[in-house]
Design a protein around this motif. Structure first.
Motif, PDB file in Angstrom:
ATOM      1  N   GLU A   1      16.237  -9.381  -3.898  1.00 48.85           N
ATOM      2  CA  GLU A   1      14.923 -10.027  -4.103  1.00 48.85           C
ATOM      3  C   GLU A   1      13.848  -8.946  -4.203  1.00 48.85           C
ATOM      4  OE1 GLU A   1      16.028 -13.854  -1.204  1.00 48.85           O
ATOM      5  OE2 GLU A   1      14.610 -12.353  -0.526  1.00 48.85           O
ATOM      6  N   SER A   2      13.919  -8.030  -3.260  1.00 47.79           N
ATOM      7  CA  SER A   2      12.953  -6.937  -3.191  1.00 47.79           C
ATOM      8  C   SER A   2      12.979  -6.097  -4.460  1.00 47.79           C
ATOM      9  CB  SER A   2      13.296  -6.077  -1.967  1.00 47.79           C
ATOM     10  OG  SER A   2      12.640  -4.852  -2.005  1.00 47.79           O
TER      11      SER A   2
ATOM     12  N   GLU B   1      10.523 -17.935  -9.815  1.00 51.83           N
ATOM     13  CA  GLU B   1      11.618 -18.487  -9.021  1.00 51.83           C
ATOM     14  C   GLU B   1      12.773 -17.494  -9.135  1.00 51.83           C
ATOM     15  OE1 GLU B   1      11.955 -21.407  -7.273  1.00 51.83           O
ATOM     16  OE2 GLU B   1       9.858 -21.974  -7.611  1.00 51.83           O
ATOM     17  N   ILE B   2      13.242 -17.007  -7.991  1.00 52.50           N
ATOM     18  CA  ILE B   2      14.312 -16.003  -8.020  1.00 52.50           C
ATOM     19  C   ILE B   2      15.614 -16.655  -7.554  1.00 52.50           C
ATOM     20  CG2 ILE B   2      15.131 -13.836  -7.000  1.00 52.50           C
ATOM     21  CD1 ILE B   2      12.210 -12.917  -6.904  1.00 52.50           C
TER      22      ILE B   2
ATOM     23  N   VAL C   1      -0.126  -4.018  -8.250  1.00 46.97           N
ATOM     24  CA  VAL C   1       1.289  -4.272  -7.950  1.00 46.97           C
ATOM     25  C   VAL C   1       1.458  -5.791  -7.776  1.00 46.97           C
ATOM     26  CG1 VAL C   1       1.555  -2.005  -6.876  1.00 46.97           C
ATOM     27  CG2 VAL C   1       1.064  -3.984  -5.439  1.00 46.97           C
ATOM     28  N   PRO C   2       2.683  -6.285  -7.826  1.00 49.31           N
ATOM     29  CA  PRO C   2       2.867  -7.742  -7.783  1.00 49.31           C
ATOM     30  C   PRO C   2       2.314  -8.372  -6.501  1.00 49.31           C
ATOM     31  CG  PRO C   2       4.896  -6.678  -8.471  1.00 49.31           C
ATOM     32  CD  PRO C   2       3.964  -5.592  -8.031  1.00 49.31           C
ATOM     33  N   ARG C   3       1.723  -9.529  -6.672  1.00 48.59           N
ATOM     34  CA  ARG C   3       1.256 -10.333  -5.556  1.00 48.59           C
ATOM     35  C   ARG C   3       2.023 -11.646  -5.533  1.00 48.59           C
ATOM     36  NH1 ARG C   3      -3.629  -8.568  -3.261  1.00 48.59           N
ATOM     37  NH2 ARG C   3      -4.365  -6.681  -4.308  1.00 48.59           N
ATOM     38  N   MET C   4       1.757 -12.440  -4.494  1.00 51.21           N
ATOM     39  CA  MET C   4       2.483 -13.705  -4.302  1.00 51.21           C
ATOM     40  C   MET C   4       2.525 -14.582  -5.556  1.00 51.21           C
ATOM     41  SD  MET C   4       3.959 -14.784  -1.495  1.00 51.21           S
ATOM     42  CE  MET C   4       3.729 -15.531   0.086  1.00 51.21           C
ATOM     43  N   ARG C   5       1.373 -14.702  -6.238  1.00 51.99           N
ATOM     44  CA  ARG C   5       1.319 -15.633  -7.369  1.00 51.99           C
ATOM     45  C   ARG C   5       2.119 -15.150  -8.577  1.00 51.99           C
ATOM     46  NH1 ARG C   5      -4.433 -17.630  -6.408  1.00 51.99           N
ATOM     47  NH2 ARG C   5      -5.141 -15.884  -7.654  1.00 51.99           N
TER      48      ARG C   5
ATOM     49  N   PHE D   1      -5.525   0.025  -5.000  1.00 51.49           N
ATOM     50  CA  PHE D   1      -4.885  -1.185  -5.524  1.00 51.49           C
ATOM     51  C   PHE D   1      -5.767  -2.001  -6.463  1.00 51.49           C
ATOM     52  CE2 PHE D   1      -2.223  -0.604  -1.597  1.00 51.49           C
ATOM     53  CZ  PHE D   1      -1.061  -0.289  -2.282  1.00 51.49           C
TER      54      PHE D   1
ATOM     55  N   VAL E   1      11.273  -7.975  -7.331  1.00 49.71           N
ATOM     56  CA  VAL E   1       9.803  -7.985  -7.251  1.00 49.71           C
ATOM     57  C   VAL E   1       9.253  -6.613  -7.633  1.00 49.71           C
ATOM     58  CG1 VAL E   1       7.810  -8.296  -5.738  1.00 49.71           C
ATOM     59  CG2 VAL E   1       9.757  -9.851  -5.546  1.00 49.71           C
ATOM     60  N   TYR E   2       9.907  -5.567  -7.168  1.00 52.30           N
ATOM     61  CA  TYR E   2       9.465  -4.209  -7.519  1.00 52.30           C
ATOM     62  C   TYR E   2       9.575  -3.995  -9.034  1.00 52.30           C
ATOM     63  CZ  TYR E   2       8.464   0.658  -6.090  1.00 52.30           C
ATOM     64  OH  TYR E   2       7.876   1.879  -5.881  1.00 52.30           O
TER      65      TYR E   2
ATOM     66  N   GLN F   1      -2.208 -14.664  -1.532  1.00 49.96           N
ATOM     67  CA  GLN F   1      -2.459 -13.769  -2.653  1.00 49.96           C
ATOM     68  C   GLN F   1      -3.136 -12.462  -2.220  1.00 49.96           C
ATOM     69  OE1 GLN F   1      -1.398 -14.160  -5.570  1.00 49.96           O
ATOM     70  NE2 GLN F   1      -2.734 -13.135  -7.033  1.00 49.96           N
TER      71      GLN F   1
ATOM     72  N   CYS G   1       7.665  -4.144  -0.434  1.00 52.63           N
ATOM     73  CA  CYS G   1       9.109  -4.413  -0.410  1.00 52.63           C
ATOM     74  C   CYS G   1       9.405  -5.734  -1.116  1.00 52.63           C
ATOM     75  CB  CYS G   1       9.643  -4.471   1.015  1.00 52.63           C
ATOM     76  SG  CYS G   1       9.457  -2.933   1.943  1.00 52.63           S
TER      77      CYS G   1
ATOM     78  N   LEU H   1       5.073 -14.216  -8.442  1.00 51.25           N
ATOM     79  CA  LEU H   1       6.474 -14.438  -8.111  1.00 51.25           C
ATOM     80  C   LEU H   1       7.130 -15.492  -9.009  1.00 51.25           C
ATOM     81  CD1 LEU H   1       8.211 -13.348  -5.740  1.00 51.25           C
ATOM     82  CD2 LEU H   1       7.654 -15.451  -4.518  1.00 51.25           C
TER      83      LEU H   1
END
Lengths: 778, 157
Positions: free
Chosen positions: A677-678, A717-718, A709-713, A704, A681-682, B132, B138, A715
């Motif tokens: 998963e990590s 579906e993994i 870099v990626p944020r929650m939104r 930043f 996302v990276y 957000q 990680c 994401l």
């Protein structure tokens, strides 16, 4: 040889080599400072040990791990005696089993998974295991995969230490059984073990490991014990998802990183660093810096100007107030991404310029001449930044006489840190006391041979005459970043009349990495840049005549391995090109890969599996699917991305990402999933948004807000399928990262008919490609 | 320029009087003066959320709040969330094995605690939107979302 079975385990089918004299019982009382498990161990070893081919010396004192004094209640622990079984295991009469963990913990979980492998073979009761970070010692704790260097990188810890740890565990178990056998006067073959217990079924007698510790004699020489081959059925701990030991401290703020260390008398340091490698301070105006309340001293360094202050805030303010002009001697002056691309693309195209061979199989150049058609593709990638969440830092306390130092740091190599600090201070290595702390992310940034972020505090403490914590601000961390290099990849493929690929030639032009980040390893590697070139080899595809070669340039830019190293770009080039070839052949990308993988069943399996998971052949209106396959150090992976594109802005949205991964035996299956998963996302960040630009040799980004870099939104579906196979475990910490940009680029093609050949796939690049695509078809 | 000031504030229910330069961010007061190092430095500019604490009950960036503005105010850090890691979010974080390097997780948990306080049963989209502000390099986002859903379900916050 009879193999062991578990639950209870039966006798021992091993040939013991205990010819050496047996030692008398030795009870060692800990005299070292008490240190909690997560704060690391501070015991520089004073002796060197011979490690024989069969294992290691037994019963040699490295020191009783201090954690034992804290284990299982103070009173009971105080009464307990400890016995050093080996440099890896110390047993206490209260049953506590202390096991060394040789790797640095930076999020990947090997602090738990490595001792778990040993504990499994030793048949230790996990509830009684205490994990101790191993002190710096290449000879004992080095990773065989890195030539015995104690170095945590490459997702190589479990795969590199696996066999040895099982062997060490089996040896300790044998010694315990041998002691019990002699104690009871029964043949060893009649004994079995259960977790931390030796049992004699015939007589019903039992001894716990702790009880045996009270009378055990430890052989001088390691017994040779045969370890069963990998086969899942035999494991008690491996494959069972034991909870990570570092997690509890990470949910309540007690986990200790080097940035958290405070020692008596400590002050703070900040350093204004040279804007590029080799640009020394020329003129320093520190008037404004000195005026900041709390500033104690200005320290000129070869590579910058340091500030010492009584608080971090004063140190940062003063650093920002420094006015420094820099010497113009640095190689990087005048360099930019554009210049790099121009230079590298010309070199990639010019076949007269021979590179350093990386993988050569068969006779690719002769095969290329036989080809009916030759296709070429060029692929690019910008610099990328690690962005580990903990900005670089370290703490050092140099002795007043300047002849010894204690350091606290988060390093991907314990021994490299010790060597670098000793060298910087001009003192012997055994005068460096090392405290390994948790790493707030590594991703390749903390394994360089010069560990400049650790040397910082040693130099500043020496100048201060007292302990100093040197912290980099996030801006320092970006400006003085060591990046994944700028890349131009050029691939030529020759096809015969049937369309089969009969020749493959991959040229990689990029900044040198290994020569800069680790000149010692570069020398051993005989000039082959392992970091830049990895991922160009194609062990599973049916292309017998193939070659890859590297032309690595010294542009003066700072580089480092970055999660997925060269594989991140090299496999992007390969797999987008393969996708292009599939289209030229009029073949479905999945079928094309399966044809190429006809001799690699594990590889075929992950491709078939991910196609099934993604329901590959189902069309989705407004969405595209793209495939990527990868053999990464033996780990087999395939990924599929489902994307849509905003044609006005060029922004790509990833809705789903499916991944099938086979890393052999999964020591900690849920952690392999978490790492995957990590990695995804990276990879999403590297694919879509992460880019460092250089102008006149200097980094243009700062924090930043301009390095996203990626944020929650962001994401998707993994969906991950872990395929567990009875093969030697291979890496899992970064393997999925390269799949992401590739699968996304291929998905954008399926959706729009437009090829994206440069990482990151920025909206403006996508928009431009769409415009060009429209112009072509008009 | 400068001139240290004295500020009295409540941290995790205990009153502290600290002396610092007036523009010193709360972050450094917590970490270096009060030795509450669970609150992390990540960016210093309110971009990463690693320093998230509660100020007067609401999630806030410790790096953006100078000590001069905190006289009489009440701060809760990860150390004060529960005495024994018993907060439903902390339990959920362990159950879901969320942390990897762990550096951002204090901030993530404090942010999530703010969410559940405002909205005890958030939808998945509400979770993604609210969280957000907090970066995890990680990429533990999948598990963070799952842990928040678990805590919302299992724990009376």
């Amino acid at each position: 040889m009879s193999y062991l079975t578990r639950g209870p385990r039966r006798g021992i089918g091993s040939k013991a080599n205990t010819a050496g004299r047996r030692r008398d019982e030795r009870n060692i009382t800990s005299t070292v400072t008490e240190v909690a498990v997560m704060t690391g161990v501070s015991m520089p070893s004073r002796r060197r040990f011979m490690v024989g081919a069969a294992g290691f010396s037994f019963g040699v004192v490295v020191g009783v791990p201090p954690i034992l004094k804290l284990a299982a209640g103070e009173a009971r622990a105080a009464a307990a005696k400890q016995i050093v079984m080996s440099p890896w295991v110390t047993l206490s009469t209260d049953g506590t089993v202390a096991i060394m963990s040789p790797a640095a913990e930076m999020g990947q979980g090997s602090l738990t998974s490595l001792p778990l492998i040993l504990a499994d073979e030793m048949d230790a009761d996990w509830a009684q295991v205490r994990i101790v970070p191993a002190p710096p010692n290449d000879k004992i704790y080095g990773n065989p995969l890195f030539g015995g260097l104690q170095y945590t990188a490459g997702s190589a810890s479990v795969t590199g230490y696996f066999n040895n740890l099982r062997q060490f565990g089996a040896q300790v178990r044998w010694v315990l059984m041998d002691n019990a056998a002699r104690h009871w006067g029964v043949p060893l073959a009649e004994l079995t073990t259960e977790p931390s217990v030796v049992a004699h079924q015939k007589s019903g007698r039992r001894l716990t490991y702790g009880e045996i510790a009270a009378f055990a004699t430890i052989p001088e020489t390691a017994p040779q014990v045969v370890v069963e081959p990998v086969s899942k059925a035999q494991f008690r701990l491996i494959g069972k998802d034991v909870r990570r030991v570092d997690v509890p401290g990470k949910v309540n703020g007690t986990a200790q990183y080097s940035i958290d260390v405070q020692v008596p008398g400590m002050i703070y340091g900040a350093i204004l660093r040279e804007p590029m490698e080799g640009a020394a301070p020329d003129k320093i105006d520190d008037t404004a810096a000195r005026a900041v309340e709390g500033v104690m001293k200005i320290v000129p360094l070869k590579y910058g100007v340091g500030v010492l202050a009584d608080t971090p805030w004063a140190a940062f303010k003063a650093k920002n107030a420094l006015k420094v002009t820099w010497s113009r001697s640095a190689r990087g002056w005048g360099f930019s991404n554009e210049k790099g691309y121009e230079m590298f693309a010309a070199a990639a195209k010019d076949l007269q310029r021979k590179g350093v061979a990386w993988e050569v199989k068969g006779d690719p150049l002769a095969a290329m001449k036989k080809a009916v058609t030759v296709f070429e593709g060029e692929y690019r990638a910008d610099y990328a930044y690690h962005a580990q969440m903990e900005p670089l830092n370290s703490v050092a306390a140099v002795a007043p006489a300047g002849n010894a130092v204690e350091i606290w740091c988060g390093s991907q190599s314990q021994t490299i840190a010790v060597t670098a600090v000793a060298k910087a201070l001009g003192i012997p290595e055994n005068h460096v006391k090392f405290n390994g702390m948790l790493l707030g992310g590594g991703f390749g940034r903390r394994g360089n041979r010069d560990v400049e972020f650790i040397v910082d505090s040693a130099l500043m403490s020496k100048a201060a005459g007292r302990p100093v914590k040197v912290m980099w601000t996030r801006e320092d961390d970006v400006h003085s970043g060591r990046f994944r290099p700028l890349y131009v990849n050029r691939i030529r493929a020759g096809l015969d009349e049937s369309g089969k690929i009969i020749a493959w030639h991959h040229r990689v032009v990029c900044d040198r990495v290994l020569a800069f980040m680790d000149p010692v390893r570069f020398k051993t590697a005989k000039g082959r840049d392992n970091i830049a070139m990895r991922g160009t080899e194609l062990p599973t595809y049916d292309i017998p005549d193939r070659m890859s070669e590297g032309l690595q340039e010294d542009t003066g830019m700072r580089t480092a391995p970055l999660r997925a190293i060269g594989v991140g770009q090299n496999s992007f080039a390969t797999e987008v090109f393969i996708d292009e070839l599939a289209v030229k052949r009029g073949m479905d990308p999945v079928q094309f890969r399966l044809q190429l993988l006809k001799n690699a069943p594990r590889a075929r399996h992950v491709v078939e599996e991910v196609a099934r998971m993604a329901d590959w052949s189902r069309k989705r209106p407004g969405r595209g699917l793209g495939l990527a396959y990868l053999d990464y150090s033996g780990t087999q992976l395939a990924g599929v991305a489902e994307v849509s594109v905003d044609r006005q802005t060029g922004a790509i949205k990833v809705h789903h990402f499916w991944c099938a991964i086979d890393a052999g035996v999964a020591v900690q299956p849920d952690n392999v999933v978490a790492q995957t998963e990590s990695s995804i996302v990276y990879g999403l960040g590297l694919a879509l948004m992460e880019r460092i630009t250089i102008d006149n040799g200097a980094v243009q980004q700062s924090n930043f807000y301009d390095y996203q870099v990626p944020r929650m939104r962001d994401l998707p579906e993994i969906h991950i399928k872990l395929i567990q196979t009875p093969n030697h475990p291979t890496g899992a910490g970064q393997m999925a990262t390269p799949l992401v940009p590739t699968a996304i680029a291929n998905a954008v093609f399926q959706l729009t008919g437009v090829r994206l050949r440069q990482q990151p796939l920025l909206p403006e690049r996508v928009k431009q490609a769409l415009l060009e695509g429209a112009a072509r078809s008009a | 320029m400068g001139q240290m000031i004295t500020t009295t504030l409540t941290v995790n229910g205990k009153r502290h009087t600290v002396s610092a330069l007036p523009d010193t961010p709360l972050l450094w007061v917590l970490r270096e003066h009060l030795k509450l190092t669970g609150t992390k430095y990540g960016c210093g500019v309110g971009q990463c959320g690693a320093c998230t604490v509660h100020i007067d009950g609401k999630p806030n960036y410790a790096c953006l709040n100078p000590i001069k503005d905190l006289e009489g105010r009440s701060v809760t850090t990860i150390e004060g969330l529960s005495p024994d890691s018993s907060h439903p979010l902390q339990k959920a974080w362990i159950a879901e094995q969320v942390p990897q390097c762990g550096y951002c997780q204090s901030g993530q948990i404090m942010r999530a605690a703010g969410l559940l306080k405002e909205n005890p049963q958030p939808s998945r989209q509400e979770i993604l939107d609210y969280m957000q502000s907090n970066l995890c390099r990680c990429g533990t986002y999948v598990r963070i979302a799952r842990a928040i859903e678990r805590a919302a379900k299992e724990g009376a916050v």
